[in-house]
Design a protein around this motif. Structure first.
Motif, PDB file in Angstrom:
ATOM      1  N   THR A   6       0.729  -0.913   0.159  1.00 19.79           N
ATOM      2  CA  THR A   6       0.117  -0.307  -0.057  1.00 19.79           C
ATOM      3  C   THR A   6       1.379   1.058  -0.197  1.00 19.79           C
ATOM      4  N   SER A   7       0.136   2.296  -1.014  1.00 17.56           N
ATOM      5  CA  SER A   7       1.331   3.478  -0.506  1.00 17.56           C
ATOM      6  C   SER A   7       0.722   4.639   0.643  1.00 17.56           C
ATOM      7  N   ASP A   8       0.643   3.737   1.521  1.00 19.85           N
ATOM      8  CA  ASP A   8      -0.337   4.856   3.065  1.00 19.85           C
ATOM      9  C   ASP A   8       0.255   3.751   3.902  1.00 19.85           C
ATOM     10  N   VAL A   9       0.545   4.175   4.716  1.00 23.50           N
ATOM     11  CA  VAL A   9       1.398   2.952   5.804  1.00 23.50           C
ATOM     12  C   VAL A   9       1.299   4.615   6.993  1.00 23.50           C
ATOM     13  N   THR A  10       0.624   3.754   8.751  1.00 22.87           N
ATOM     14  CA  THR A  10       0.588   4.232   9.280  1.00 22.87           C
ATOM     15  C   THR A  10       1.296   3.218   9.988  1.00 22.87           C
ATOM     16  N   VAL A  11       2.075   4.062  10.980  1.00 21.97           N
ATOM     17  CA  VAL A  11       2.587   2.559  12.531  1.00 21.97           C
ATOM     18  C   VAL A  11       2.376   2.682  13.638  1.00 21.97           C
ATOM     19  N   PRO A  12       0.907   2.137  13.965  1.00 22.95           N
ATOM     20  CA  PRO A  12      -0.200   2.307  14.902  1.00 22.95           C
ATOM     21  C   PRO A  12       0.710   2.627  16.248  1.00 22.95           C
ATOM     22  N   ASP A  13       0.600   2.836  17.532  1.00 18.46           N
ATOM     23  CA  ASP A  13       0.482   3.404  18.478  1.00 18.46           C
ATOM     24  C   ASP A  13       0.662   1.716  19.154  1.00 18.46           C
ATOM     25  N   THR A  14       0.148   0.602  19.170  1.00 25.98           N
ATOM     26  CA  THR A  14      -0.268  -0.532  19.712  1.00 25.98           C
ATOM     27  C   THR A  14      -0.341  -1.507  18.951  1.00 25.98           C
ATOM     28  N   ILE A  15      -0.041  -3.136  18.815  1.00 25.50           N
ATOM     29  CA  ILE A  15      -0.441  -4.231  17.925  1.00 25.50           C
ATOM     30  C   ILE A  15      -1.394  -5.077  19.426  1.00 25.50           C
ATOM     31  N   SER A  16      -1.901  -6.059  18.501  1.00 26.57           N
ATOM     32  CA  SER A  16      -2.697  -6.970  19.192  1.00 26.57           C
ATOM     33  C   SER A  16      -2.387  -8.524  19.081  1.00 26.57           C
ATOM     34  N   GLY A  34      13.491  -0.246   1.459  1.00 28.28           N
ATOM     35  CA  GLY A  34      13.028  -0.989   0.318  1.00 28.28           C
ATOM     36  C   GLY A  34      12.114  -0.749  -0.004  1.00 28.28           C
ATOM     37  N   ILE A  35      10.768  -0.738   0.417  1.00 32.12           N
ATOM     38  CA  ILE A  35       9.722  -0.608   0.233  1.00 32.12           C
ATOM     39  C   ILE A  35       9.295   0.307  -0.923  1.00 32.12           C
ATOM     40  N   ASN A  36       9.459   0.153  -1.663  1.00 34.70           N
ATOM     41  CA  ASN A  36       9.369   1.171  -2.964  1.00 34.70           C
ATOM     42  C   ASN A  36       7.665   2.062  -3.286  1.00 34.70           C
ATOM     43  N   SER A  37       6.670   1.062  -3.010  1.00 36.98           N
ATOM     44  CA  SER A  37       5.128   1.428  -2.858  1.00 36.98           C
ATOM     45  C   SER A  37       4.843   2.167  -1.728  1.00 36.98           C
ATOM     46  N   LEU A  38       5.885   2.006  -0.786  1.00 33.34           N
ATOM     47  CA  LEU A  38       5.804   3.310   0.582  1.00 33.34           C
ATOM     48  C   LEU A  38       5.434   4.596   0.049  1.00 33.34           C
ATOM     49  N   VAL A  39       4.545   5.923  -0.500  1.00 29.59           N
ATOM     50  CA  VAL A  39       4.379   7.012  -0.206  1.00 29.59           C
ATOM     51  C   VAL A  39       4.027   8.105   0.647  1.00 29.59           C
ATOM     52  N   ASN A  40       2.868   7.762   1.715  1.00 26.12           N
ATOM     53  CA  ASN A  40       3.299   8.588   2.566  1.00 26.12           C
ATOM     54  C   ASN A  40       2.916   7.356   4.374  1.00 26.12           C
ATOM     55  N   LEU A  41       3.418   8.508   5.053  1.00 31.82           N
ATOM     56  CA  LEU A  41       4.291   7.868   5.430  1.00 31.82           C
ATOM     57  C   LEU A  41       4.156   8.724   7.346  1.00 31.82           C
ATOM     58  N   THR A  42       2.922   7.937   8.083  1.00 34.86           N
ATOM     59  CA  THR A  42       2.405   8.812   9.236  1.00 34.86           C
ATOM     60  C   THR A  42       2.764   7.769  10.388  1.00 34.86           C
ATOM     61  N   MET A  61       8.837   7.878  -1.755  1.00 36.52           N
ATOM     62  CA  MET A  61       8.164   7.997  -0.081  1.00 36.52           C
ATOM     63  C   MET A  61       8.622   9.705  -0.398  1.00 36.52           C
ATOM     64  N   GLN A  62       6.856  10.474  -0.155  1.00 41.25           N
ATOM     65  CA  GLN A  62       7.004  11.770  -0.829  1.00 41.25           C
ATOM     66  C   GLN A  62       6.948  12.708   0.827  1.00 41.25           C
ATOM     67  N   ARG A  63       6.068  11.784   1.561  1.00 39.04           N
ATOM     68  CA  ARG A  63       6.061  12.505   2.759  1.00 39.04           C
ATOM     69  C   ARG A  63       5.436  12.047   3.788  1.00 39.04           C
ATOM     70  N   VAL A  64       6.263  12.396   4.963  1.00 39.96           N
ATOM     71  CA  VAL A  64       7.043  11.673   6.404  1.00 39.96           C
ATOM     72  C   VAL A  64       5.343  12.685   7.562  1.00 39.96           C
ATOM     73  N   THR A  65       5.286  11.806   8.480  1.00 42.40           N
ATOM     74  CA  THR A  65       4.795  12.835   9.587  1.00 42.40           C
ATOM     75  C   THR A  65       4.614  11.839  10.625  1.00 42.40           C
ATOM     76  N   LEU A  66       6.058  12.648  11.701  1.00 37.35           N
ATOM     77  CA  LEU A  66       6.780  12.567  12.795  1.00 37.35           C
ATOM     78  C   LEU A  66       5.402  12.795  13.785  1.00 37.35           C
ATOM     79  N   PRO A  67       5.583  11.203  15.126  1.00 41.61           N
ATOM     80  CA  PRO A  67       4.604  12.330  16.396  1.00 41.61           C
ATOM     81  C   PRO A  67       5.292  12.960  17.339  1.00 41.61           C
TER      82      PRO A  67
END
Length: 332
Positions: A6-16, A34-42, A61-67
């Motif tokens: 997927t092009s839009d990836v969100t790294v979550p704050d929790t996992i189950s 090396g994941i070339n499909s990644l464009v937007n990262l949160t 990857m074009q956009r990154v939102t850092l916490p």
């Protein structure tokens, strides 16, 4: 390592995992490299560290939102993310490790937060932008932090910084060692500097000349490597020129040494092995003080120059006049 198309990836704050919920506080090394499909990262709030090489070679990857919770960006974390154009660094960030944003060739160097304490070596190597300001909080800057940033014209350091200064010269100067550690095409080296540091002007392609003051006694390794220099004058008090200090300067043809008693230098100080490019040893001219040609010809490193010419009188001022006359005759 994560697997995603997927092009839009969100790294979550929790996992189950089963019935257990785990809090995510770090992104592991190589997690998304090396994941070339990644464009937007949160990256979600609560994450504190980004591991080494975590997003290296995410070429699209074009956009990154850092916490706001982020305190550390690891070695090579975003290295070779060539499509990344901008990023906002959070106000709690303390450490940008070595090569973190190196080779992000579309990235404009971001505003550094007042919380930042460490900038690793080559942290912003080959990034874009024409200015950078080092905040008072920064305690450590690695060698080559701004190498290859050829569009830089303004470098400043907060007057409240205890370890570094800029002395209104468009450079970063380490106070304790009196070493200029990072410069740009508009740098004016102060006549108080004792050493030009490793990689200080490396990759400054738009810098064609610079005056090295008489106070400089050491030019460290790779200091002007791969820069746009066409002419350089080595001051009389220089006692050490380290390996590849002026290597791969494709247009460097005029080298003037004011040193009366030359000491040996590495054979690769002025080397250039690029295909189709002659090194200054064969295509350039080394100007030396009158009466010293034989000494230069017998001294390791200097003796590689095929053309050595003595000059008199020989001072910094007379050298400026000689170079000016040479330039006028060339273009008249």
């Amino acid at each position: 390592k994560a697997a995603t198309t997927t092009s839009d990836v969100t790294v979550p704050d929790t996992i189950s995992v089963g019935n257990i919920i785990y809090k995510v506080t770090a992104i592991d090394k190589y997690a998304f490299s090396g994941i070339n499909s990644l464009v937007n990262l949160t990256i979600a709030e609560g994450i504190i560290t980004i591991g080494s090489n975590a997003f290296q070679n995410c070429n699209n990857m074009q956009r990154v939102t850092l916490p706001s919770s982020l305190t550390q960006i690891g070695d090579y974390a975003f290295d070779y993310c060539g499509s990344l154009t901008s990023i906002h660094l959070p106000t709690q960030l303390k450490e940008i490790k070595s090569y973190a944003f190196c080779n992000c060739t579309s990235l404009v160097i971001p505003t550094l937060p007042e919380s930042l304490e460490t900038i690793g070596q080559w942290a912003f190597g080959y990034c874009q932008g024409n200015s950078i300001s080092i905040p008072a909080s920064v305690k450590k800057i690695g060698s080559g932090a701004l190498s290859g940033c050829e569009n830089l014209t303004s470098i400043s350091v907060s007057s409240g910084n205890s370890n570094y200064s800029s002395q209104d010269c468009n450079a970063i100067i380490e106070k304790n060692s009196n070493t200029l550690i990072a410069g740009c095409q508009t740098t004016n080296i102060p006549n108080t500097i004792g050493c030009i540091g490793k990689w200080a002007f490396c990759g400054q392609k738009k810098m064609t000349s610079i005056t090295i003051p008489s106070s400089v006694t050491m030019i460290d390794s790779l200091a002007f490597n791969n820069s746009g220099l066409t002419t350089i004058t080595i001051p009389a008090n220089a006692r050490s020129i380290a390996y590849r200090a002026f290597a791969f300067c494709n247009d460097l043809k005029t080298i003037t040494s004011l040193i009366e008693s030359p000491v040996a230098i590495p054979e690769d100080v002025f080397m250039n092995t690029r295909e189709g490019i002659e090194s200054p040893y064969t295509s350039g001219t080394l100007y030396v003080p009158k009466g010293t040609k034989a000494t230069y010809q017998a001294t390791e490193g200097w003796n590689l120059f095929e053309k050595i010419v003595e000059q008199e009188p020989f001072t910094e001022r007379s050298e400026e006049r000689r170079v000016g006359k040479e330039c006028r005759s060339r273009w008249s």
